[in-house]
Design a protein around this motif. Structure first.
Motif, PDB file in Angstrom:
ATOM      1  N   VAL A 186       7.432 -17.893 -15.760  1.00 31.93           N
ATOM      2  CA  VAL A 186       7.427 -17.224 -14.460  1.00 31.93           C
ATOM      3  C   VAL A 186       7.822 -15.758 -14.581  1.00 31.93           C
ATOM      4  CG1 VAL A 186       8.384 -17.213 -12.137  1.00 31.93           C
ATOM      5  CG2 VAL A 186       7.866 -19.395 -13.255  1.00 31.93           C
ATOM      6  N   LEU A 187       8.946 -15.480 -15.242  1.00 30.72           N
ATOM      7  CA  LEU A 187       9.420 -14.095 -15.345  1.00 30.72           C
ATOM      8  C   LEU A 187       8.438 -13.176 -16.073  1.00 30.72           C
ATOM      9  CD1 LEU A 187      13.274 -14.485 -15.934  1.00 30.72           C
ATOM     10  CD2 LEU A 187      12.011 -14.150 -13.806  1.00 30.72           C
ATOM     11  N   PRO A 188       7.812 -13.600 -17.194  1.00 30.74           N
ATOM     12  CA  PRO A 188       6.798 -12.726 -17.805  1.00 30.74           C
ATOM     13  C   PRO A 188       5.621 -12.444 -16.882  1.00 30.74           C
ATOM     14  CG  PRO A 188       7.523 -14.379 -19.370  1.00 30.74           C
ATOM     15  CD  PRO A 188       8.109 -14.765 -18.053  1.00 30.74           C
ATOM     16  N   SER A 189       5.211 -13.435 -16.086  1.00 30.46           N
ATOM     17  CA  SER A 189       4.115 -13.212 -15.143  1.00 30.46           C
ATOM     18  C   SER A 189       4.492 -12.150 -14.118  1.00 30.46           C
ATOM     19  CB  SER A 189       3.758 -14.522 -14.427  1.00 30.46           C
ATOM     20  OG  SER A 189       3.204 -15.459 -15.319  1.00 30.46           O
ATOM     21  N   VAL A 190       5.685 -12.267 -13.566  1.00 25.75           N
ATOM     22  CA  VAL A 190       6.136 -11.284 -12.571  1.00 25.75           C
ATOM     23  C   VAL A 190       6.268  -9.906 -13.208  1.00 25.75           C
ATOM     24  CG1 VAL A 190       8.028 -10.654 -11.013  1.00 25.75           C
ATOM     25  CG2 VAL A 190       7.300 -13.041 -11.192  1.00 25.75           C
ATOM     26  N   GLY A 191       6.748  -9.848 -14.446  1.00 22.66           N
ATOM     27  CA  GLY A 191       6.868  -8.564 -15.140  1.00 22.66           C
ATOM     28  C   GLY A 191       5.516  -7.896 -15.331  1.00 22.66           C
ATOM     29  N   ARG A 192       4.507  -8.676 -15.748  1.00 20.54           N
ATOM     30  CA  ARG A 192       3.171  -8.106 -15.917  1.00 20.54           C
ATOM     31  C   ARG A 192       2.583  -7.667 -14.578  1.00 20.54           C
ATOM     32  NH1 ARG A 192       2.895 -12.162 -20.215  1.00 20.54           N
ATOM     33  NH2 ARG A 192       2.283 -13.773 -18.721  1.00 20.54           N
ATOM     34  N   LEU A 193       2.832  -8.462 -13.543  1.00 19.79           N
ATOM     35  CA  LEU A 193       2.352  -8.092 -12.212  1.00 19.79           C
ATOM     36  C   LEU A 193       2.943  -6.758 -11.773  1.00 19.79           C
ATOM     37  CD1 LEU A 193       1.033  -8.588  -9.435  1.00 19.79           C
ATOM     38  CD2 LEU A 193       3.025  -9.996  -8.855  1.00 19.79           C
ATOM     39  N   LEU A 194       4.252  -6.598 -11.908  1.00 20.56           N
ATOM     40  CA  LEU A 194       4.901  -5.365 -11.469  1.00 20.56           C
ATOM     41  C   LEU A 194       4.454  -4.174 -12.314  1.00 20.56           C
ATOM     42  CD1 LEU A 194       8.535  -6.647 -10.776  1.00 20.56           C
ATOM     43  CD2 LEU A 194       6.698  -6.228  -9.124  1.00 20.56           C
ATOM     44  N   ALA A 195       4.276  -4.380 -13.624  1.00 18.66           N
ATOM     45  CA  ALA A 195       3.828  -3.285 -14.486  1.00 18.66           C
ATOM     46  C   ALA A 195       2.436  -2.813 -14.092  1.00 18.66           C
ATOM     47  CB  ALA A 195       3.848  -3.733 -15.955  1.00 18.66           C
ATOM     48  N   GLY A 196       1.511  -3.748 -13.899  1.00 16.34           N
ATOM     49  CA  GLY A 196       0.156  -3.380 -13.494  1.00 16.34           C
ATOM     50  C   GLY A 196       0.121  -2.747 -12.120  1.00 16.34           C
ATOM     51  N   TYR A 197       0.955  -3.265 -11.224  1.00 15.39           N
ATOM     52  CA  TYR A 197       0.984  -2.751  -9.855  1.00 15.39           C
ATOM     53  C   TYR A 197       1.517  -1.320  -9.814  1.00 15.39           C
ATOM     54  CZ  TYR A 197       1.924  -2.696  -4.823  1.00 15.39           C
ATOM     55  OH  TYR A 197       1.950  -2.373  -3.487  1.00 15.39           O
ATOM     56  N   VAL A 198       2.570  -1.047 -10.573  1.00 19.02           N
ATOM     57  CA  VAL A 198       3.131   0.312 -10.606  1.00 19.02           C
ATOM     58  C   VAL A 198       2.123   1.288 -11.223  1.00 19.02           C
ATOM     59  CG1 VAL A 198       4.919   1.754 -11.651  1.00 19.02           C
ATOM     60  CG2 VAL A 198       5.531  -0.441 -10.617  1.00 19.02           C
ATOM     61  N   LEU A 199       1.445   0.882 -12.292  1.00 22.02           N
ATOM     62  CA  LEU A 199       0.406   1.734 -12.882  1.00 22.02           C
ATOM     63  C   LEU A 199      -0.679   2.061 -11.861  1.00 22.02           C
ATOM     64  CD1 LEU A 199      -0.085   0.198 -16.454  1.00 22.02           C
ATOM     65  CD2 LEU A 199       0.840   2.448 -15.898  1.00 22.02           C
ATOM     66  N   ALA A 200      -1.093   1.048 -11.099  1.00 21.91           N
ATOM     67  CA  ALA A 200      -2.127   1.267 -10.086  1.00 21.91           C
ATOM     68  C   ALA A 200      -1.636   2.191  -8.989  1.00 21.91           C
ATOM     69  CB  ALA A 200      -2.572  -0.072  -9.499  1.00 21.91           C
ATOM     70  N   LEU A 201      -0.373   2.047  -8.584  1.00 20.84           N
ATOM     71  CA  LEU A 201       0.196   2.932  -7.562  1.00 20.84           C
ATOM     72  C   LEU A 201       0.169   4.387  -8.015  1.00 20.84           C
ATOM     73  CD1 LEU A 201       3.345   1.156  -6.065  1.00 20.84           C
ATOM     74  CD2 LEU A 201       1.300   1.873  -4.833  1.00 20.84           C
ATOM     75  N   VAL A 202       0.662   4.633  -9.221  1.00 17.85           N
ATOM     76  CA  VAL A 202       0.723   6.010  -9.725  1.00 17.85           C
ATOM     77  C   VAL A 202      -0.685   6.597  -9.857  1.00 17.85           C
ATOM     78  CG1 VAL A 202       1.399   7.454 -11.683  1.00 17.85           C
ATOM     79  CG2 VAL A 202       2.912   5.616 -10.897  1.00 17.85           C
ATOM     80  N   ALA A 203      -1.581   5.843 -10.506  1.00 18.07           N
ATOM     81  CA  ALA A 203      -2.937   6.354 -10.713  1.00 18.07           C
ATOM     82  C   ALA A 203      -3.697   6.480  -9.395  1.00 18.07           C
ATOM     83  CB  ALA A 203      -3.697   5.432 -11.672  1.00 18.07           C
ATOM     84  N   GLY A 204      -3.578   5.472  -8.522  1.00 16.63           N
ATOM     85  CA  GLY A 204      -4.325   5.491  -7.265  1.00 16.63           C
ATOM     86  C   GLY A 204      -3.900   6.616  -6.348  1.00 16.63           C
ATOM     87  N   ILE A 205      -2.590   6.840  -6.218  1.00 20.17           N
ATOM     88  CA  ILE A 205      -2.105   7.904  -5.331  1.00 20.17           C
ATOM     89  C   ILE A 205      -2.438   9.271  -5.912  1.00 20.17           C
ATOM     90  CG2 ILE A 205      -0.048   8.958  -4.337  1.00 20.17           C
ATOM     91  CD1 ILE A 205       1.167   6.150  -4.150  1.00 20.17           C
ATOM     92  N   THR A 206      -2.259   9.442  -7.219  1.00 17.50           N
ATOM     93  CA  THR A 206      -2.546  10.734  -7.848  1.00 17.50           C
ATOM     94  C   THR A 206      -4.021  11.096  -7.723  1.00 17.50           C
ATOM     95  OG1 THR A 206      -0.752  10.373  -9.435  1.00 17.50           O
ATOM     96  CG2 THR A 206      -2.398  12.060  -9.973  1.00 17.50           C
ATOM     97  N   LEU A 207      -4.898  10.169  -8.119  1.00 14.75           N
ATOM     98  CA  LEU A 207      -6.334  10.434  -8.031  1.00 14.75           C
ATOM     99  C   LEU A 207      -6.791  10.535  -6.583  1.00 14.75           C
ATOM    100  CD1 LEU A 207      -7.630   8.010 -10.821  1.00 14.75           C
ATOM    101  CD2 LEU A 207      -7.467  10.501 -10.930  1.00 14.75           C
ATOM    102  N   GLY A 208      -6.219   9.704  -5.714  1.00 16.14           N
ATOM    103  CA  GLY A 208      -6.622   9.725  -4.310  1.00 16.14           C
ATOM    104  C   GLY A 208      -6.307  11.048  -3.637  1.00 16.14           C
ATOM    105  N   VAL A 209      -5.135  11.605  -3.933  1.00 20.71           N
ATOM    106  CA  VAL A 209      -4.773  12.911  -3.364  1.00 20.71           C
ATOM    107  C   VAL A 209      -5.708  13.993  -3.896  1.00 20.71           C
ATOM    108  CG1 VAL A 209      -2.983  14.695  -3.345  1.00 20.71           C
ATOM    109  CG2 VAL A 209      -2.371  12.315  -2.915  1.00 20.71           C
ATOM    110  N   ALA A 210      -5.973  13.976  -5.219  1.00 23.52           N
ATOM    111  CA  ALA A 210      -6.851  14.993  -5.804  1.00 23.52           C
ATOM    112  C   ALA A 210      -8.265  14.918  -5.226  1.00 23.52           C
ATOM    113  CB  ALA A 210      -6.886  14.827  -7.322  1.00 23.52           C
ATOM    114  N   ILE A 211      -8.803  13.706  -5.114  1.00 18.30           N
ATOM    115  CA  ILE A 211     -10.167  13.561  -4.592  1.00 18.30           C
ATOM    116  C   ILE A 211     -10.211  13.858  -3.099  1.00 18.30           C
ATOM    117  CG2 ILE A 211     -12.037  11.896  -4.227  1.00 18.30           C
ATOM    118  CD1 ILE A 211     -11.115  10.513  -6.809  1.00 18.30           C
TER     119      ILE A 211
END
Length: 264
Positions: free
Chosen positions: A62-87
């Motif tokens: 369970v804990l590794p699954s949640v860790g991977r979820l949070l890692a992927g989600y944070v990466l998407a947040l950073v990339a999505g907001i950065t690219l979204g503002v630029a575009i």
């Protein structure tokens, strides 16, 4: 205090009603595939917490699954907001990227799993990238729309006061687009939970999705249902945390809306 109690009751009322209905509908069940809820709950502790804490399925799956979820989600947040503002701020860049965005938006995220496996293998990095790739699009597209929808008067005011580019993005663009960004982040969280499970069904050796599928293939049906309940509890907990964070982030917006209603 009364308000807090009302909010807690509001949150737990529907889950409690659904669990009660599940209990009543299955209390006399003899179906192998739909055992009584009492049987499922009886297997819950043995399945996830019976071993010493460091060796339990909860720690190893369970804990590794949640860790991977949070890692992927944070990466998407950073990339999505950065690219979204630029575009969103550049009309030329938006016109250039729009066909590509529309193309990838039409592709269901689970379809990308076999493709990403070719580039990233079958390890942890692949699962994180799968989650990040699926979560990216709701955040990115909502950020673009939020930036595009900023009142031109506010932009002109920022120019008049000679705000720098960084100050404009920080104090105007991100704040004005934050309701749309939060909406995209909420959608992305649901997508991320789905992709967390799907990515672990492909050649994984640990994780919640892998364990649930292993129980299903071994006809350990009560244990399988207990995994589904764990997944639902994770979704509920993450939703509550997200709601608390979003209320803090959008406190200014809620106050603005309340003032508008009061003025009307």
């Amino acid at each position: 205090m009364t308000r807090v109690i009302r909010q807690v009751l509001f949150v737990v009322a529907l889950p409690a009603a659904l669990l009660s209905a599940w209990w009543l509908l299955t209390v006399n069940s003899t179906s192998f595939y739909n055992p009584p809820l009492a049987t499922i709950l009886g297997k819950f502790d043995d399945t996830w917490f019976s071993q010493p804490f460091g060796e339990s399925r909860f720690v190893h799956d369970v804990l590794p699954s949640v860790g991977r979820l949070l890692a992927g989600y944070v990466l998407a947040l950073v990339a999505g907001i950065t690219l979204g503002v630029a575009i969103g701020l550049s009309r030329a860049l938006r016109a250039y990227c729009e066909p590509v965005l529309e193309f990838f938006r039409a592709i269901p995220p689970p379809v990308m799993v076999p493709i990403l496996m070719l580039f990233f293998g079958i390890g942890t990095s692949m699962r994180i990238v799968v989650i990040a790739t699926g979560c990216l699009w709701p955040i990115l597209l909502n950020t673009i729309e939020g930036v595009r929808g900023i009142d031109p008067v506010l932009r002109d005011t920022a120019r008049v006061y000679r705000l720098g580019r960084v100050s404009t993005v920080r104090h105007l663009v991100l704040r004005a687009a934050s309701p749309q960004i939060v909406t995209g982040a909420r959608q992305a969280l649901s997508v991320g939970i789905i992709l967390m499970v799907i990515s672990e069904m492909f050649t994984a050796r640990d994780g919640l999705g892998f364990t649930v599928v292993s129980f299903q293939r071994g006809f350990a049906i009560p244990e399988m249902w207990s995994g589904v309940i764990i997944l639902g509890l994770i979704g509920l907990l993450l939703s509550l945390v997200f709601t608390a964070v979003s209320k803090t982030v959008l406190a200014w917006y809620m106050g603005y809306r309340a003032a508008q209603r009061g003025g009307a």
